[in-house]
Design a protein around this motif. Structure first.
Motif, mmCIF file in Angstrom:
data_model
loop_
_atom_site.group_PDB
_atom_site.id
_atom_site.type_symbol
_atom_site.label_atom_id
_atom_site.label_comp_id
_atom_site.label_asym_id
_atom_site.label_seq_id
_atom_site.Cartn_x
_atom_site.Cartn_y
_atom_site.Cartn_z
ATOM 1 N N GLU A 72 -11.070 -26.084 -44.416
ATOM 2 C CA GLU A 72 -11.764 -25.819 -45.684
ATOM 3 C C GLU A 72 -11.556 -26.948 -46.679
ATOM 4 N N GLY A 73 -10.765 -27.966 -46.262
ATOM 5 C CA GLY A 73 -10.471 -29.062 -47.195
ATOM 6 C C GLY A 73 -9.531 -28.625 -48.298
ATOM 7 N N LEU A 74 -8.656 -27.635 -47.998
ATOM 8 C CA LEU A 74 -7.737 -27.135 -49.026
ATOM 9 C C LEU A 74 -6.311 -27.597 -48.738
ATOM 10 N N ALA A 75 -6.112 -28.291 -47.587
ATOM 11 C CA ALA A 75 -4.784 -28.851 -47.293
ATOM 12 C C ALA A 75 -5.009 -30.102 -46.436
ATOM 13 N N THR A 76 -4.023 -31.000 -46.399
ATOM 14 C CA THR A 76 -4.155 -32.201 -45.561
ATOM 15 C C THR A 76 -3.074 -32.171 -44.497
ATOM 16 N N ARG A 77 -3.343 -32.928 -43.430
ATOM 17 C CA ARG A 77 -2.361 -33.055 -42.366
ATOM 18 C C ARG A 77 -1.244 -33.929 -42.893
ATOM 19 N N ARG A 78 0.011 -33.587 -42.587
ATOM 20 C CA ARG A 78 1.104 -34.473 -43.006
ATOM 21 C C ARG A 78 1.041 -35.752 -42.193
ATOM 22 N N GLU A 79 1.157 -36.924 -42.857
ATOM 23 C CA GLU A 79 1.137 -38.213 -42.144
ATOM 24 C C GLU A 79 2.421 -38.352 -41.339
ATOM 25 N N GLY A 80 2.410 -39.301 -40.371
ATOM 26 C CA GLY A 80 3.628 -39.621 -39.622
ATOM 27 C C GLY A 80 3.926 -38.611 -38.554
ATOM 28 N N MET A 81 3.026 -37.649 -38.338
ATOM 29 C CA MET A 81 3.255 -36.703 -37.258
ATOM 30 C C MET A 81 2.712 -37.322 -35.971
ATOM 31 N N ARG A 82 3.415 -37.114 -34.852
ATOM 32 C CA ARG A 82 2.909 -37.651 -33.579
ATOM 33 C C ARG A 82 1.638 -36.903 -33.236
ATOM 34 N N ALA A 83 0.611 -37.700 -32.890
ATOM 35 C CA ALA A 83 -0.686 -37.032 -32.752
ATOM 36 C C ALA A 83 -1.054 -36.772 -31.301
ATOM 37 N N ASN A 84 -0.023 -36.605 -30.447
ATOM 38 C CA ASN A 84 -0.431 -36.431 -29.051
ATOM 39 C C ASN A 84 -0.204 -35.024 -28.541
ATOM 40 N N ASN A 85 0.205 -34.081 -29.475
ATOM 41 C CA ASN A 85 0.262 -32.713 -28.936
ATOM 42 C C ASN A 85 -0.966 -31.931 -29.381
ATOM 43 N N PRO A 86 -1.234 -30.852 -28.678
ATOM 44 C CA PRO A 86 -2.499 -30.118 -28.935
ATOM 45 C C PRO A 86 -2.625 -29.653 -30.386
ATOM 46 N N GLU A 87 -1.518 -29.154 -30.998
ATOM 47 C CA GLU A 87 -1.605 -28.658 -32.386
ATOM 48 C C GLU A 87 -2.068 -29.778 -33.314
ATOM 49 N N GLN A 88 -1.416 -30.961 -33.176
ATOM 50 C CA GLN A 88 -1.756 -32.086 -34.041
ATOM 51 C C GLN A 88 -3.207 -32.472 -33.856
ATOM 52 N N ASN A 89 -3.618 -32.501 -32.585
ATOM 53 C CA ASN A 89 -4.996 -32.923 -32.310
ATOM 54 C C ASN A 89 -5.982 -31.962 -32.975
ATOM 55 N N ARG A 90 -5.650 -30.689 -32.891
ATOM 56 C CA ARG A 90 -6.581 -29.726 -33.478
ATOM 57 C C ARG A 90 -6.643 -29.887 -34.990
ATOM 58 N N LEU A 91 -5.507 -30.159 -35.652
ATOM 59 C CA LEU A 91 -5.500 -30.364 -37.108
ATOM 60 C C LEU A 91 -6.340 -31.588 -37.473
ATOM 61 N N SER A 92 -6.226 -32.679 -36.616
ATOM 62 C CA SER A 92 -7.020 -33.896 -36.890
ATOM 63 C C SER A 92 -8.504 -33.565 -36.842
ATOM 64 N N GLU A 93 -8.853 -32.841 -35.836
ATOM 65 C CA GLU A 93 -10.284 -32.496 -35.698
ATOM 66 C C GLU A 93 -10.759 -31.717 -36.930
ATOM 67 N N CYS A 94 -9.953 -30.725 -37.340
ATOM 68 C CA CYS A 94 -10.338 -29.906 -38.497
ATOM 69 C C CYS A 94 -10.521 -30.790 -39.723
ATOM 70 N N GLU A 95 -9.620 -31.755 -39.882
ATOM 71 C CA GLU A 95 -9.668 -32.594 -41.065
ATOM 72 C C GLU A 95 -10.908 -33.454 -41.058
ATOM 73 N N GLU A 96 -11.226 -33.991 -39.873
ATOM 74 C CA GLU A 96 -12.420 -34.827 -39.762
ATOM 75 C C GLU A 96 -13.667 -34.032 -40.129
ATOM 76 N N GLN A 97 -13.725 -32.823 -39.585
ATOM 77 C CA GLN A 97 -14.899 -31.970 -39.892
ATOM 78 C C GLN A 97 -15.015 -31.730 -41.390
ATOM 79 N N ALA A 98 -13.880 -31.461 -42.043
ATOM 80 C CA ALA A 98 -13.890 -31.174 -43.472
ATOM 81 C C ALA A 98 -14.375 -32.394 -44.252
#
Length: 887
Positions: free
Chosen positions: A107-133
């Motif tokens: 919803e664009g109401l929170a951002t992903r914390r930087e510096g997180m390793r982006a190779n696990n499924p949870e992180q990847n899903r958050l990245s996708e959500c952020e891009e969509q927003a």
């Protein structure tokens, strides 16, 4: 979840088991949402309030609306050394539900914390959500700097009273941000973001007391009450009716679709009603009292040890119908129960008018509360007119135990306090609303009060607002009531006035006995003692010094009979005469019935011979006949006389005419006269001569004699001679009223002209020679001038002359007689009638009919000649009966 602290912190709660459940704070892993505004700590004067970060409030609101009151499941990923827990939250029972962090980012109401390793499924899903927003320009990715999402929070209100009034009790949208205790919350008022403390109107829950060391101790049920409110309202969308304000706090009622928290808290025994704010509760105090009553009756929670004020009363003693017999005071009445017993009932929670201040009263004057305390009379009259003799409903609210006297307060006996209604009207409330009584204020936990306490308070507020009665700014009404009872002088002046008045209205203030009453005459604003004419009522017990006089049989029944019939009722009285103690005598009518006749009818009195002259004689006699037949009460031992003996009495009594010579010595202002018996005249002369010789040889020492009322003495008359006298009154040594017992004249003398009567000349040796008589068959005019004319004429004709006297009939006071001139044998009384100086008094006895006819004929001729009294024609009222002037 119980509450959302921010876009990335949530408090969750387990299930309650026997008390408030455990809570945990979960922080969402891997994302960041804006910080909400914080108010500067009051302890740091330099600190500034921190405003919202952009999009922080929308993030909080998004979570609040999604999560509050829903079931969620969470996983904990890591825990810092300080004990902060980070994890994931899913909507629903398991991890298959909506992932809350992802929804926020999407919803664009929170951002992903930087510096997180982006190779696990949870992180990847958050990245996708952020891009969509970002692509959709949602929330913080939209144009502009997001300043429109920052609230302009207002922590204080300049003028809370004005603020409340400006909302006119229209519901205001709000979010409950914090619950301090069961009945106090912090609320965010929308749309203007006022953060206010709201106290629930009309109630109070147990609270958490702040100790000196800063710790808090909960009162019993404080934590439970708080949880009760929190679990239902915290972070819920509600509406609040702002009802009033108290210091900086606002009093209000919170509306929620699931019910009214104020009433629920009461019903569950988590709160009690409070008087100071209950009146502002918009839905009506009665609703709250009823909810509280519900909890009390079931002894829920704070009421677990509750005992009702009338718990030990039987239902029939708690509520009953009774008849009002007397109004004691502006707050107490005496009622008669169905059992016939009398009971005093005090009106709950009200206080009668009382004297303000100490020295308002003249010390010499005895206080008459009813007339001297402002509004006491009005209050009593209001109750008397509404209630006397009527049936009322009594609901006992509490019994006030007896209290011993203290330094400032007199002792009170036990009082039964109740709400009394008539035709659905609460009498106490009516009194208070007229400003004729005030409402007692109680300690909050004092349950001994009226069951309609709030209506009483409301009635008092109305009375104050409208300036009624005690609350009036006008002059206090003063009742100048003259107490004539027992004051012979005043009574004498007043008597002719009452006699002329015919029937006067009166209120019976007090009943001393069956035939003796105290009356208040409203037209004349005076109090009189009144004795019923024409009857002999059994005398009550009397305590005389050194002797208790037993009451006659049935005296108490007679007193009760009269009380029940006339006490505090409006009656009509006809005053006929007065006794020497200044009591008026006459007839009393209640609802058209003559009380003397009623007492005789109920065998509680006998007819007295003085009734013969009255127009009620017939009805008295027939009432007595009927009562005698029943042989009850005063006639219980009555034996009828055998008929043979009655016969001679029925024959006409002849008028006996045996005239004896008398010497008229004195004529009084009311046309009575004193005579000496000519036959004993020589004895008197001899006595006088001896007495004067005796005094001449032993003259009394001047000033040695101290006169006492009622005692016989010798007095020096104007002619310088000594006579026998009786002291009638001692005003002062210089003013002693004496009555010359052998001549009938009176004089006021200094005590220096009095001396002791030598025993050789006492009334035992020769009785007092002057006897008082009145003329038979005539009426002395009431008008002073007319009476003086008649007296002058008699003085001219007969004073100091010898006449012939015949006793015609006895009457109260003195015997009534006819007098004849010694020479012409002319009738003196008849002469007065012929001259038109007096009127005829008609008597009904057969033996007098011949004389009466002669007198009436004389009256007619005086009338047609328009002599004296008749000079303006027949002045008597048309309705005077044919037997002469009746009034």
């Amino acid at each position: 979840p119980a509450s959302v602290l921010s876009g990335c912190a949530i408090i969750v709660r387990g299930q309650p088991r026997g008390g408030p459940p455990p809570e945990r704070q979960i922080n969402l892993s891997n994302i960041r949402a804006g910080n909400l505004a914080r108010r500067a700590a009051a302890t740091q004067p330099d600190a500034k309030d921190t405003p919202d970060e952009p999009w922080a409030f929308p993030a909080r609101e998004f979570l609040r609306k999604k999560l509050i009151g829903k079931e969620v499941c969470f996983t904990i990923e890591n825990k810092t050394p300080q004990g902060r827990e980070y994890g994931m939250i899913y909507l629903g029972k398991d991890t298959n539900g909506e992932n809350i962090a992802e929804s926020l980012v999407a919803e664009g109401l929170a951002t992903r914390r930087e510096g997180m390793r982006a190779n696990n499924p949870e992180q990847n899903r958050l990245s996708e959500c952020e891009e969509q927003a970002k692509a959709a320009k949602k929330g913080m990715w939209s144009e502009g700097n997001g300043s429109h999402t920052i609230r302009d929070l207002k922590y204080t209100i300049e003028n809370p009273r004005h603020f409340v009034d400006s909302h006119h009790q229209k519901p205001v949208n709000a979010i409950i941000e914090h619950v301090r205790d069961g009945s106090v919350v912090r609320a965010l008022l929308l749309p203007d973001y006022y953060l206010v403390t709201v106290m629930l109107s009309g109630i109070k829950c147990p609270t958490f007391r702040r100790e000196a060391d800063g710790s808090e101790t909960p009162e019993p049920f404080a934590a439970e009450a708080k949880f009760f409110t929190e679990s239902r309202l915290l972070q819920r969308d509600v509406q609040i009716i702002l009802e009033s304000c108290h210091n900086q706090n606002i009093l209000g009622t919170i509306l929620h679709p699931n019910g009214n928290i104020t009433e629920l808290l009461l019903k569950e025994g988590f709160a009690r009603c409070v008087d100071w704010s209950i009146a502002v509760y918009t839905r009506g105090a009665e609703k709250l009292r009823a909810a509280e009553r519900f909890a009390k009756e079931r002894r829920l929670r704070i009421w677990r040890d509750y005992v009702a004020p009338t718990a030990n009363l039987d239902q029939k003693d708690k509520q009953f119908v009774a008849k009002v017999m007397q109004v004691l005071n502006a707050d107490a009445i005496v009622v008669k129960l169905n059992s016939g017993d009398y009971k005093t009932i005090h009106l709950s929670s009200i206080r009668p008018p009382r004297l303000e201040g100490e020295n308002t009263q003249d010390k010499n004057k005895k206080l008459r509360p009813l007339y001297d305390i402002p509004y006491m009379f009005e209050a009593r009259e209001f109750l008397r007119k509404k209630l006397i003799g009527k049936k009322v409903n009594v609901t006992v609210d509490y019994i006030r135990p007896a209290s011993p006297a203290t330094e400032t307060v007199p002792a009170f006996s036990e009082r039964t306090c109740a709400t009394v209604t008539i035709g659905g009207i609460n009498i106490a409330e009516a009194l208070v609303s007229k400003g004729l009584a005030t409402v007692i204020r109680y300690r909050q936990d004092d349950d001994q009060r009226s069951s309609h306490y709030d209506e009483l308070l409301a009635a008092e507020a109305r009375a104050i607002k409208n300036g009624k009665g005690l609350h009036s700014k006008k002059e206090v009404p003063i009742h100048r009531v003259a107490d004539i009872s027992g004051d012979t002088q005043k009574a004498k002046q007043f008597l002719p006035f009452l006699q002329r008045a015919g029937r006067s209205e009166a209120v019976v203030e007090y009943v001393f006995s069956g035939s003796r009453l105290k009356l208040y005459l409203p037209k004349e604003t005076c109090l009189i003692t009144f004795l019923l004419a024409g009857i002999e009522c059994p005398r009550g017990a009397r305590n005389l010094p050194g002797l208790v006089q037993e009451g006659e049989p049935f005296s108490e029944e007679a007193t009760l009979f009269t009380k029940e019939l006339v006490l505090q009722r409006e009656v009509e009285v006809e005053v006929e005469s007065m006794d020497k103690a200044g009591n008026f005598i006459g007839w009393l009518h209640i609802d058209g019935a003559n009380l003397s006749v009623l007492l005789v009818e109920h065998a509680l009195s006998k007819v007295h011979f003085t009734a013969e002259r009255s127009s009620y004689y017939k009805s008295l006699l027939s009432a007595e006949e009927a009562a005698k037949q029943k042989k009850e009460k005063v006639w219980a031992h009555y034996e009828e006389q055998p008929v043979e003996e009655v016969m001679p009495v029925l024959e006409e009594k002849e008028r006996s005419a045996s005239y004896k010579p008398v010497f008229v010595t004195e004529i009084t202002d009311d046309l009575h006269f004193y005579v000496q018996d000519v036959e004993t005249g020589t004895q008197l002369e001899k006595l006088m001569e001896n007495m004067r010789n005796d005094i001449a040889s032993h003259p009394p020492v001047e000033g040695s004699y101290a006169p006492r009322r009622g005692e016989f003495c010798i007095a020096k008359f104007v002619d310088g001679e000594w006579y026998r006298a009786r002291v009638e009154k001692v005003e002062s040594p210089a003013k002693v009223h004496v009555f010359y017992i052998d001549y009938g004249n009176r004089e006021v003398l200094p005590s220096t002209r009095l001396g002791t009567l030598p025993p050789a000349f006492s009334t035992r040796v020769l009785p007092a020679q002057a006897t008082e008589y009145a003329f038979a068959f005539i009426q002395v005019p009431q008008d002073d001038d007319a009476r003086t004319d008649a007296v002058d004429s008699v003085v001219r004709d007969i004073q100091n002359t010898q006449c012939l006297l015949n006793v015609e009939h006895l009457s109260s006071g003195c015997p009534h007689v006819t007098l004849q001139f010694a020479d012409s044998k002319g009738d003196v009384g008849l002469g007065l009638v012929k001259e038109g100086l007096v009127m005829v008094e008609v008597r009904k006895e057969k033996q007098f009919q011949k004389v009466i006819t002669e007198y009436l004929n004389a009256q007619e001729s005086a009338k047609s000649a328009r002599l004296n009294l008749w000079r303006y024609g027949d002045f008597r009222a048309d309705d005077a009966d044919e037997f002469g002037y009746s009034r």
